[in-house]
Design an enzyme around this catalytic site. Sequence first.
Site, PDB file in Angstrom:
ATOM      1  N   ASN A   1     -44.190  -4.031  41.469  1.00 44.05           N
ATOM      2  CA  ASN A   1     -45.458  -3.498  41.951  1.00 44.05           C
ATOM      3  C   ASN A   1     -46.518  -3.791  40.894  1.00 44.05           C
ATOM      4  OD1 ASN A   1     -44.302  -2.352  44.323  1.00 44.05           O
ATOM      5  ND2 ASN A   1     -43.554  -0.619  43.119  1.00 44.05           N
TER       6      ASN A   1
ATOM      7  N   GLY B   1     -48.722   0.321  44.547  1.00 45.61           N
ATOM      8  CA  GLY B   1     -47.869   1.469  44.273  1.00 45.61           C
ATOM      9  C   GLY B   1     -47.358   1.540  42.855  1.00 45.61           C
ATOM     10  N   GLN B   2     -47.934   0.750  41.944  1.00 43.95           N
ATOM     11  CA  GLN B   2     -47.482   0.841  40.544  1.00 43.95           C
ATOM     12  C   GLN B   2     -47.936   2.177  39.961  1.00 43.95           C
ATOM     13  OE1 GLN B   2     -48.695  -2.354  37.895  1.00 43.95           O
ATOM     14  NE2 GLN B   2     -47.501  -1.509  36.191  1.00 43.95           N
TER      15      GLN B   2
ATOM     16  N   HIS C   1     -42.438  -3.732  35.018  1.00 39.34           N
ATOM     17  CA  HIS C   1     -41.030  -3.448  35.301  1.00 39.34           C
ATOM     18  C   HIS C   1     -40.609  -4.087  36.607  1.00 39.34           C
ATOM     19  CE1 HIS C   1     -43.534  -0.115  36.777  1.00 39.34           C
ATOM     20  NE2 HIS C   1     -42.672   0.009  37.780  1.00 39.34           N
ATOM     21  N   LEU C   2     -39.350  -4.437  36.631  1.00 37.71           N
ATOM     22  CA  LEU C   2     -38.724  -5.048  37.807  1.00 37.71           C
ATOM     23  C   LEU C   2     -37.754  -4.025  38.383  1.00 37.71           C
ATOM     24  CD1 LEU C   2     -38.082  -7.652  39.493  1.00 37.71           C
ATOM     25  CD2 LEU C   2     -36.371  -8.197  37.740  1.00 37.71           C
ATOM     26  N   HIS C   3     -37.937  -3.704  39.656  1.00 40.08           N
ATOM     27  CA  HIS C   3     -36.984  -2.818  40.337  1.00 40.08           C
ATOM     28  C   HIS C   3     -35.833  -3.656  40.890  1.00 40.08           C
ATOM     29  CE1 HIS C   3     -39.725   0.769  40.829  1.00 40.08           C
ATOM     30  NE2 HIS C   3     -40.644  -0.167  40.747  1.00 40.08           N
TER      31      HIS C   3
HETATM   32  P1  5GP Z   1     -43.617   1.849  40.035  1.00 40.42           P
HETATM   33  O1  5GP Z   1     -43.968   2.821  41.121  1.00 40.42           O
HETATM   34  O2  5GP Z   1     -44.605   1.908  38.893  1.00 40.42           O
HETATM   35  O3  5GP Z   1     -43.368   0.450  40.508  1.00 40.42           O
HETATM   36  O4  5GP Z   1     -42.214   2.304  39.478  1.00 40.42           O
HETATM   37  C1  5GP Z   1     -42.056   3.277  38.502  1.00 40.42           C
HETATM   38  C2  5GP Z   1     -40.675   3.821  38.660  1.00 40.42           C
HETATM   39  O5  5GP Z   1     -40.336   4.534  37.501  1.00 40.42           O
HETATM   40  C3  5GP Z   1     -40.536   4.773  39.843  1.00 40.42           C
HETATM   41  O6  5GP Z   1     -39.555   4.285  40.744  1.00 40.42           O
HETATM   42  C4  5GP Z   1     -40.129   6.094  39.204  1.00 40.42           C
HETATM   43  O7  5GP Z   1     -39.181   6.816  39.957  1.00 40.42           O
HETATM   44  C5  5GP Z   1     -39.583   5.653  37.865  1.00 40.42           C
HETATM   45  N1  5GP Z   1     -39.760   6.636  36.816  1.00 40.42           N
HETATM   46  C6  5GP Z   1     -40.892   7.330  36.556  1.00 40.42           C
HETATM   47  N2  5GP Z   1     -40.706   8.128  35.502  1.00 40.42           N
HETATM   48  C7  5GP Z   1     -39.423   7.946  35.096  1.00 40.42           C
HETATM   49  C8  5GP Z   1     -38.647   8.517  34.043  1.00 40.42           C
HETATM   50  O8  5GP Z   1     -39.084   9.352  33.251  1.00 40.42           O
HETATM   51  N3  5GP Z   1     -37.362   8.082  33.936  1.00 40.42           N
HETATM   52  C9  5GP Z   1     -36.837   7.150  34.783  1.00 40.42           C
HETATM   53  N4  5GP Z   1     -35.554   6.813  34.583  1.00 40.42           N
HETATM   54  N5  5GP Z   1     -37.537   6.601  35.781  1.00 40.42           N
HETATM   55  C10 5GP Z   1     -38.820   6.991  35.932  1.00 40.42           C
END
Ligand code: 5GP
Length: 115
Positions: A88, A94-95, A101-103
Site C-alpha cells: 500500500n 490504505g497505508q 512494507h510488503l504484505h
Molecule cells: P498498511 O495498512 O500500512 O499497509 O499496513 C500496516 C500493517 O501493520 C497493518 O496490517 C497492521 O495490522 C500492521 N501493524 C500495525 N501496527 C502493528 C504492530 O504494532 N505490530 C504488528 N505486528 N503489526 C502492526
Amino acid sequence: MTSSACLFCRIAQHDVPAAIVLEEPALVAFKDIHPQAPTHLVIIPREHLARVSDASTGHAALLGGLLLAANRLAQQLQLQDGYRLVINCGPQAGQTVDHLHLHLLGGRAMRWPPG
Ligand code: 5GP
Ligand code: ZN
C-alpha cells in the site's frame, strides 16, 4: 538509516515486541498484529523509507530483496497454492504505517479486485 519515531523501525530494533519470523542484514519479517488471512506477514527493509514511491534506482536490491524474501517465506510456509503480495502506497491505498512494507497473505482464497 532508522527513525526512533517509526513503529516498524522500532520493531526491527526489538524496541517494540513483535512475532519476528525472519531477520536478515537488510530486512525483517514479522506477523501482522491484525491478520487478514491465516498467514499474514509484514516484510520490511531495515532502512527507513516511508513509502515505496520514495525508492530510487539505488534501492533496486532492497526492493528485490523484499520480493525474494517473500518467496522464501511462502515456500517455508507451504503456500504452494498461492499467496498475495501487497504494498500500500499512501493514504488512499490504505497505508497506515509510514515505513515501506510488503504484505504476504496466504492460506485462503483471495478475491479480485481488492477493496
Ligand atoms: P498498511 O495498512 O500500512 O499497509 O499496513 C500496516 C500493517 O501493520 C497493518 O496490517 C497492521 O495490522 C500492521 N501493524 C500495525 N501496527 C502493528 C504492530 O504494532 N505490530 C504488528 N505486528 N503489526 C502492526
Ligand atoms: Zn521506519
